[in-house]
Write a protein that holds these residues in place. Structure first.
Motif, short mmCIF file in Angstrom:
data_model
loop_
_atom_site.label_atom_id
_atom_site.label_comp_id
_atom_site.label_asym_id
_atom_site.label_seq_id
_atom_site.Cartn_x
_atom_site.Cartn_y
_atom_site.Cartn_z
N ILE A 52 0.75 -1.09 0.04
CA ILE A 52 0.00 -0.03 -0.07
C ILE A 52 0.84 1.21 -0.11
CG2 ILE A 52 -1.94 1.22 1.03
CD1 ILE A 52 -2.58 -1.65 0.28
N THR A 53 2.00 1.23 0.87
CA THR A 53 2.91 2.41 1.08
C THR A 53 3.41 2.68 -0.50
OG1 THR A 53 3.34 1.84 3.24
CG2 THR A 53 4.73 3.48 2.08
N GLN A 90 -2.99 7.62 2.96
CA GLN A 90 -2.86 6.19 2.68
C GLN A 90 -1.55 5.62 2.91
OE1 GLN A 90 -3.22 6.11 -1.62
NE2 GLN A 90 -5.31 5.42 -1.48
N THR A 91 -0.42 6.48 2.80
CA THR A 91 0.77 5.82 3.35
C THR A 91 1.30 5.64 4.51
OG1 THR A 91 1.79 7.17 1.39
CG2 THR A 91 3.45 6.39 2.77
N ILE A 92 0.93 6.57 5.34
CA ILE A 92 1.02 6.31 6.90
C ILE A 92 -0.10 5.70 7.45
CG2 ILE A 92 1.32 7.69 9.21
CD1 ILE A 92 2.11 10.02 7.56
N GLY A 93 -1.07 5.40 7.09
CA GLY A 93 -2.10 4.42 7.60
C GLY A 93 -1.90 3.11 7.34
N ALA A 94 -1.44 2.66 6.22
CA ALA A 94 -1.14 1.46 5.91
C ALA A 94 -0.03 0.76 6.70
CB ALA A 94 -0.87 1.30 4.39
N VAL A 95 1.08 1.38 6.74
CA VAL A 95 2.26 0.73 7.54
C VAL A 95 2.08 1.31 8.93
CG1 VAL A 95 3.64 0.93 5.67
CG2 VAL A 95 3.68 3.06 7.12
N GLY A 96 1.42 2.31 9.40
CA GLY A 96 1.05 2.83 10.81
C GLY A 96 0.54 1.68 11.67
N PHE A 97 -0.64 1.47 11.32
CA PHE A 97 -1.50 0.31 11.97
C PHE A 97 -0.75 -1.03 12.21
CE2 PHE A 97 -4.64 3.63 11.67
CZ PHE A 97 -5.49 3.18 12.43
N THR A 98 -0.12 -1.54 11.10
CA THR A 98 0.51 -2.83 11.12
C THR A 98 1.76 -2.69 12.06
OG1 THR A 98 1.52 -2.59 9.22
CG2 THR A 98 -0.39 -3.85 9.00
N LEU A 131 7.45 -4.07 -5.72
CA LEU A 131 7.16 -2.80 -5.12
C LEU A 131 7.50 -1.73 -6.05
CD1 LEU A 131 8.77 -3.61 -1.33
CD2 LEU A 131 6.21 -3.48 -2.07
N GLY A 132 8.59 -2.05 -6.60
CA GLY A 132 8.93 -0.91 -7.80
C GLY A 132 7.70 -0.64 -8.67
N LEU A 133 7.16 -1.87 -9.06
CA LEU A 133 6.12 -1.87 -10.10
C LEU A 133 5.18 -0.91 -9.38
CD1 LEU A 133 6.25 -5.06 -11.90
CD2 LEU A 133 6.70 -3.02 -13.01
N ARG A 134 4.70 -1.28 -8.21
CA ARG A 134 3.82 -0.55 -7.47
C ARG A 134 3.92 0.86 -7.30
NH1 ARG A 134 -1.46 -1.83 -6.08
NH2 ARG A 134 -1.36 -1.13 -4.05
N PHE A 135 5.20 1.26 -7.04
CA PHE A 135 5.46 2.58 -7.26
C PHE A 135 5.30 3.26 -8.24
CE2 PHE A 135 8.43 6.18 -7.61
CZ PHE A 135 8.43 6.88 -6.52
N LEU A 136 5.66 2.85 -9.65
CA LEU A 136 5.32 3.06 -10.86
C LEU A 136 3.51 3.21 -11.17
CD1 LEU A 136 7.82 1.40 -12.99
CD2 LEU A 136 7.73 3.98 -12.52
N GLN A 137 2.89 2.02 -10.54
CA GLN A 137 1.66 2.17 -10.74
C GLN A 137 0.97 3.29 -9.85
OE1 GLN A 137 -0.51 -1.15 -8.80
NE2 GLN A 137 -2.24 -0.79 -10.08
N GLY A 138 1.58 3.84 -8.78
CA GLY A 138 1.04 4.66 -7.84
C GLY A 138 1.32 6.02 -8.61
N ILE A 139 2.46 6.25 -9.25
CA ILE A 139 2.42 7.42 -10.08
C ILE A 139 1.22 7.41 -11.23
CG2 ILE A 139 3.96 8.56 -12.03
CD1 ILE A 139 6.41 7.33 -10.61
N GLY A 140 0.91 6.46 -11.60
CA GLY A 140 -0.19 6.43 -12.63
C GLY A 140 -1.56 6.87 -11.86
#
Length: 402
Positions: free
Chosen positions: A60-61, A356-364, A111-120
């Motif tokens: 998610i992050t 999104q970024t902080i919530g996804a890793v923060g809770f876990t 994760l690299g592809l997720r990062f690129l997808q996140g740019i999109g």
């Protein structure tokens, strides 16, 4: 009867015959696909990539981080060169990078592809709402913003079900589905007017004007509200709740998707009525009521001991989102003139991605680090989040009213 520039019948609330309308709705649906489609299969990614709960949150992050930093610049580009020439490349990037994840089991490549997808994904919903603000006026604009929010809710309700079902075939199949953004990009290339939103404003002037608006108490409150709502949603419901349902109740991906769909469906139904509701209550009132509703939903999740009661609790959460998020978007869209609209929506989206970024890793992270078991941690965090959000609803009402 007369036709308007978008190709729909004048006087009709919904432009059913407009290709632009379908580009707008499709872009929003794709914009919320990136997380909700794979949320039910997060537990299954642990053995595929050999990772812990905290590392699962990186899916998610990595997707959310680009939006924090580049969305305002994408907003400027959309205001400067036009919405079309920004939207189309984003759709192609989303589809190609997202589908590519299906072909790797290497965590870093994924994760690299997720990062690129996140740019999109950074500006898809932002540009959809901006186009509504550009093209439509009055109650039709309110209705379409509400309908757009409703479609987002329907997508968010449908995607967990779809993702859970596709994951029963193989973990990679939901990622392949991201490729649907490619034909939507082709439609946008054909349907959109390249000049829509284009202006001659210089970057330095643009930044100065945006900065002046952002400093307004109302704007700060709107951005803070967006951040908190998304932080709680993606931390508590999208990331922590699937792991809780898997570990405490032993649910499969498809069953988790069904439960998560309850909140999204309630959101969709509430958002679909936003045009009518907004005639009876002001946006500040709806934002506040929304926060109280989904804060109450979290408290009910904390108290729930069965999956059925958790599903019922998520109804309140979804209703709250359906009231609050369209109201925030409406206030942001109407806060500035057209030549700054995409930029302001970009700032709004930056707050969304930060949440999104902080919530996804923060809770876990907190659940794994500070509690004896993650199940205890997730339940305690539901309680804390419910108290925080419910109290914030009252505070926001005071701020907006003043």
């Amino acid at each position: 009867m007369d036709e308007d520039p978008t190709g729909d019948t004048a006087g009709s609330e919904i432009p059913w015959h407009s290709a632009v309308f379908y580009v707008i709705i499709s872009s929003s649906l794709i914009g919320v696909m990136g997380v909700s489609l794979i949320s039910p299969l997060l537990p299954e990614l642990r053995p595929v990539f050999g990772i812990s709960d905290a590392a699962v949150g990186l899916f998610i992050t990595a997707y959310s981080i680009p939006g924090i930093f580049i969305t305002p610049f994408i907003g400027y580009a959309a205001d400067r060169i036009g919405r079309k020439w920004v939207l189309v490349p984003l759709l192609f990037t989303f589809g190609i990078a997202g589908a590519g994840i299906a072909f790797t089991t290497n965590l870093y490549v994924a994760l690299g592809l997720r990062f690129l997808q996140g740019i999109g994904a950074t500006a898809l919903v932002m540009l959809a709402v901006t186009l509504i603000g550009d093209i439509y006026e009055g109650n039709r604009r309110d209705t379409l913003i509400g309908m757009n929010g409703s479609m987002i809710g329907i997508g968010a309700a449908f995607y967990p079900l779809l993702g859970g079902a596709l994951a029963t075939l193989r973990w990679s199949v939901p990622f392949l589905f991201f490729g649907i953004a490619i034909p939507v990009g082709i439609l946008a290339l054909i349907a959109l007017d390249g000049a829509t939103g284009a202006s001659e404003v210089q970057l330095s002037t643009y930044i100065t004007r945006i900065y002046g608006v952002v400093q307004l108490p109302e704007a700060l409150a709107l951005f803070a509200a967006m951040f908190l709502a998304v932080f709680i949603y993606y931390g508590a419901v999208v990331t922590a709740l699937p792991l809780l349902l898997s570990d405490e109740f032993g649910l499969t991906s498809s069953a988790i998707g069904l439960i998560l769909a309850v909140a999204a469906l309630a959101n969709a139904v509430t958002s679909s009525l936003y045009g009518r509701i907004s005639k009876r209550r002001t946006a500040p009132e709806l934002i506040s009521l929304g926060f109280v509703a989904f804060g109450s939903g979290l408290l009910l999740v904390w108290r729930s001991s069965t999956t059925g009661s958790i599903a019922i609790a998520l109804l309140a959460f979804g209703i709250g989102l359906g009231l609050a998020l369209p109201s925030i978007d409406m206030k942001v869209v109407t806060l500035v003139s057209e030549d700054l609209r995409a930029g302001m929506m970009g700032m709004r989206t930056s707050m969304l991605r930060l949440g999104q970024t902080i919530g996804a890793v923060g809770f876990t992270f907190v659940a794994e680090t500070f509690f004896v078991s993650t199940v205890d941690g997730y339940r305690s965090l539901m309680l804390a989040a419910g108290i925080l959000v419910t109290g914030t609803g009252g505070l926001l009402y005071i701020i907006f009213r003043n």
